[in-house]
Design an enzyme around this catalytic site. Sequence first.
Site, PDB file in Angstrom:
ATOM      1  N   LEU A 220       0.871  -1.092  -0.137  1.00  0.00           N
ATOM      2  CA  LEU A 220      -0.214  -0.080   0.101  1.00  0.00           C
ATOM      3  C   LEU A 220       0.675   1.254   0.157  1.00  0.00           C
ATOM      4  CD1 LEU A 220      -2.711  -0.925   2.717  1.00  0.00           C
ATOM      5  CD2 LEU A 220      -2.996  -0.905   0.414  1.00  0.00           C
ATOM      6  N   GLY A 221       2.108   1.209   0.609  1.00  0.00           N
ATOM      7  CA  GLY A 221       3.041   2.278   0.662  1.00  0.00           C
ATOM      8  C   GLY A 221       4.314   2.100   1.103  1.00  0.00           C
TER       9      GLY A 221
ATOM     10  N   GLY B  32       7.544   4.276   3.439  1.00  0.00           N
ATOM     11  CA  GLY B  32       7.964   5.375   4.165  1.00  0.00           C
ATOM     12  C   GLY B  32       9.569   5.206   4.793  1.00  0.00           C
ATOM     13  N   GLY B  33       9.759   6.159   5.608  1.00  0.00           N
ATOM     14  CA  GLY B  33      11.092   5.674   6.266  1.00  0.00           C
ATOM     15  C   GLY B  33      11.085   4.574   7.370  1.00  0.00           C
ATOM     16  N   PHE B  34       9.869   4.289   7.792  1.00  0.00           N
ATOM     17  CA  PHE B  34       9.635   3.439   8.651  1.00  0.00           C
ATOM     18  C   PHE B  34       9.654   1.995   8.058  1.00  0.00           C
ATOM     19  CE2 PHE B  34       5.818   4.219   6.879  1.00  0.00           C
ATOM     20  CZ  PHE B  34       5.430   2.972   6.417  1.00  0.00           C
TER      21      PHE B  34
ATOM     22  N   VAL C 264       3.904  -0.866   4.127  1.00  0.00           N
ATOM     23  CA  VAL C 264       2.566  -1.246   4.638  1.00  0.00           C
ATOM     24  C   VAL C 264       2.018  -2.005   3.386  1.00  0.00           C
ATOM     25  CG1 VAL C 264       0.361  -0.497   5.245  1.00  0.00           C
ATOM     26  CG2 VAL C 264       2.164   0.862   6.045  1.00  0.00           C
TER      27      VAL C 264
ATOM     28  N   LYS D 266       1.749  -2.743   8.756  1.00  0.00           N
ATOM     29  CA  LYS D 266       2.706  -1.837   8.883  1.00  0.00           C
ATOM     30  C   LYS D 266       4.184  -2.815   9.514  1.00  0.00           C
ATOM     31  CE  LYS D 266       3.069   1.562  11.909  1.00  0.00           C
ATOM     32  NZ  LYS D 266       2.848   2.906  12.483  1.00  0.00           N
TER      33      LYS D 266
ATOM     34  N   ASP E 109       2.959  14.310  16.235  1.00  0.00           N
ATOM     35  CA  ASP E 109       3.221  14.445  14.815  1.00  0.00           C
ATOM     36  C   ASP E 109       1.960  14.244  14.048  1.00  0.00           C
ATOM     37  OD1 ASP E 109       4.942  13.897  12.693  1.00  0.00           O
ATOM     38  OD2 ASP E 109       5.070  11.780  12.711  1.00  0.00           O
TER      39      ASP E 109
END
Length: 848
Positions: free
Chosen positions: A539-540, A542-544, A547, A561, A658
Amino acid sequence: MKQKLHVLCLIMGQNQKPNLHCHYWLLSSLTLVLLNISFGSCFDTISTDKALRDGEILVSRDKTFAMGFFSPGRSTSRYIGIWYNNLPQQTVIWVANRNTPINDTSGVLSINQHGNLALHHNHSILPIWSTNVSVTPSDTNKVIAQLTDIANLVLILNDTKTVIWQSFDQPTDTLIPHLRLGFDRGKDQSWVIQSWKTDDDPSPGDFTLKFSTNGMPQLFLYHKNLPWWRGGPWNGEFFMGIPNMKRDNNIFNVSCEEDENHAALSYNTYDKSVPSWVVVQQSGFFQVFTWDNQKNQWNRYWSEPTGQCDNYGTCGPNSNCDPLNYEDFQCTCLPGFEPKFPRNWYENRDGSGGCARKKGASVCGSGEGFVNIEGLKVPDTSVAIVKEGLSLEECEKECLRNCTCNAYSVADIRNGGSGCMTWHGDLMDIQKLSDQGQDLFIRVDSFELAKYYKRPRLFGKNKLVTALVAFMLLVLLLVSSVYYLWKKSKNKEKMMWDLNHDSPREENDVQSKRHPNLPLFSFKMIMAATEKFSPDNKLGQGGFGSVYKGHLFDGQEIAVKRLSKDSGQGIEEFINEVRLLVKLQHRNLVRLLGCCLEKEERMLVYEYLPNKSLDFLIFDEVRRSSLDWGQRFKIISGIARGVLYLHQDSRLKIIHRDLKASNVLLDAVMNPKISDFGMARIFGEEQIHASTKKVVGTYGYMSPEYAMEGRYSTKSDVFSFGVLLLEIIAGKRNTNCEKGRAASLIGYVWKLWTEGRALDVVDSTLGQSYPPEIALRCIQIGLLCVQESINNRPSMLEVVFMLCNEAPICSPQKPAFLFNGNLDMKDSSTSGGGSSVNEVTVTTISAR
């Protein structure tokens, strides 16, 4: 007589699909009764001089079902299908040419010169699909095809009403009332339902539902010809491996008929006015749906498999799978057996290898006996020997006299009598049931038998020594038990502390215990749900980390996640998010379903929100045009209520730290849900502010006192909310304002406010379709939230009040400006311009 006219129309759509009913002679009689109508009518029939063309439909006499051409999902291919006629949601329950689609709209379904029903192009007589029956030349002109009131398309001889072919003999992926599962050996006919390949392709997929009568009658779901799920033996009323069927007996009437050459299972509903269906889906579930007239939609009434233990042979042979065993491994070896592959069993928690008879055990003429395990779905009866009419004692003797017999069970048959089942090989697919389970008697040697039924003998030649040894063993057992319980209690206490306090924590403790309200998902379960983290489910990013979308065994959609090893979020932030979200319940906060800490993996499992994140919509000119003012105001109000809940209404006082567009997710009806609590902090009831040397968050949303001095409070979240509010109205990022206007969106809005032109900031895609006075009030609230002075900013309670009321509000003072020049930097926490789903922001300041 008034002539009735039927308007023939083209209905495009896609199907979803779901219990069971079976009297073979009754079905034939019912079909003939339904055929006893005026066959001269063309409303529900095809004849030699009346064909069905693309764009037309046949409608059954009672108008319940329709048949015509359709295109599934996103496909442009054309198929002949049958669906429910009067429902707003097209539900295709049968497909004729599922293997041979037509690529245009020239299709014609007609009776050909051989008396068969044939599908062909209007410019060609070569059949693309046809029935395969033999009709004498003299009877060819007498053949008609009719759609009956039970959705059975029949080919009949009009003069004798003889059925020569019917669609019920060629089911696709759906079971409806009166449709059968089973076989007829005399006619070399079998009835199975097989999933579609995809939502866009109705050709046969990988999953097949069959009714088997090997041993005891059972319902099987196969995946590529291998057992995937088993419903347990049929007892004349329900499948004993599906105890929920007993609960549903007042809704569904399931019946089965069996003789030497014929076995068939079917179902009906007691309330004939309620549509229902059973479907085998391409995801590996078979589900039951009923129509809800109040909600005007299909409700999923029942689904299988529902958990890991429902998958066929999850724990391998000679073992028992207990879905209620949350604390420990779900697999347990049967009495007298031990893990076949101990390392996989104990270290990797992989029970697929199953269990084997303990070494040295003798179960033939050496004082062996049987241990009873209660409440089970008994092993696969396909390999069982069944003898009717035997009592429990007689069944035990039958098994005991044969050294190869490993277990026995007796099933009470609801139509009278009993069935003795004996197993002479491996015992496959055993599951602990919470209700309606059967007793299974496992053959064990004399030593194992003594553990269950015999007391220690303290009398012999040396009574004192025997008693002393027994006493010492008892003391040792008692001490070991006390130590084990103490250790278990301490570990649980530590985990509970970690989830409820800001204290040092160790990953191993998290892996071993759980919060009582938060399920721990196994790595294996998440692998199955996400199809091994398939790129198609991503789905996506990121820096983490990433997902992924997934499906649990019960069909529930989830978002996983998966934190990368290089993620800025460590175990502390991970546990922080877990312990906060498990305690917070609000319609505008994302719901955490569970987590996984296994094999060095750190994963959070959330509810799946189909409309992705707010930044995915609001910062794209094409996508945000779909957001009208009403939806934007609904999102603004929802975010405000969510933050107010965090600050004031929850049991804990939470500072999010955040809050930004990418951390607001949208559900199916565009309700906003705040996510990503990895950086959140708990405040005391009377605490006003706090300081940190580790500033985290996203530049552009951080208040000046937090970004510059590390001081944060509820007013820090108010500032972030103000930025977010202005972004939603303008459709622009705070840090990506147009050159020549201002260094930031805040600066640009303030400039327009001071010039009396504040409405110029409203997103141009809204045109004039927004209320100017409400939009101006929202801009004013946003500017109040981003004021430079922390004391001048309103609380979230005041913000919610101002949004919901029309009372006058004060004028804003100078906002905070964090930028000295134009910034042309992208958000480091997203990549590729895609949506950021459940992001975790890195622990350093990043530019927006």
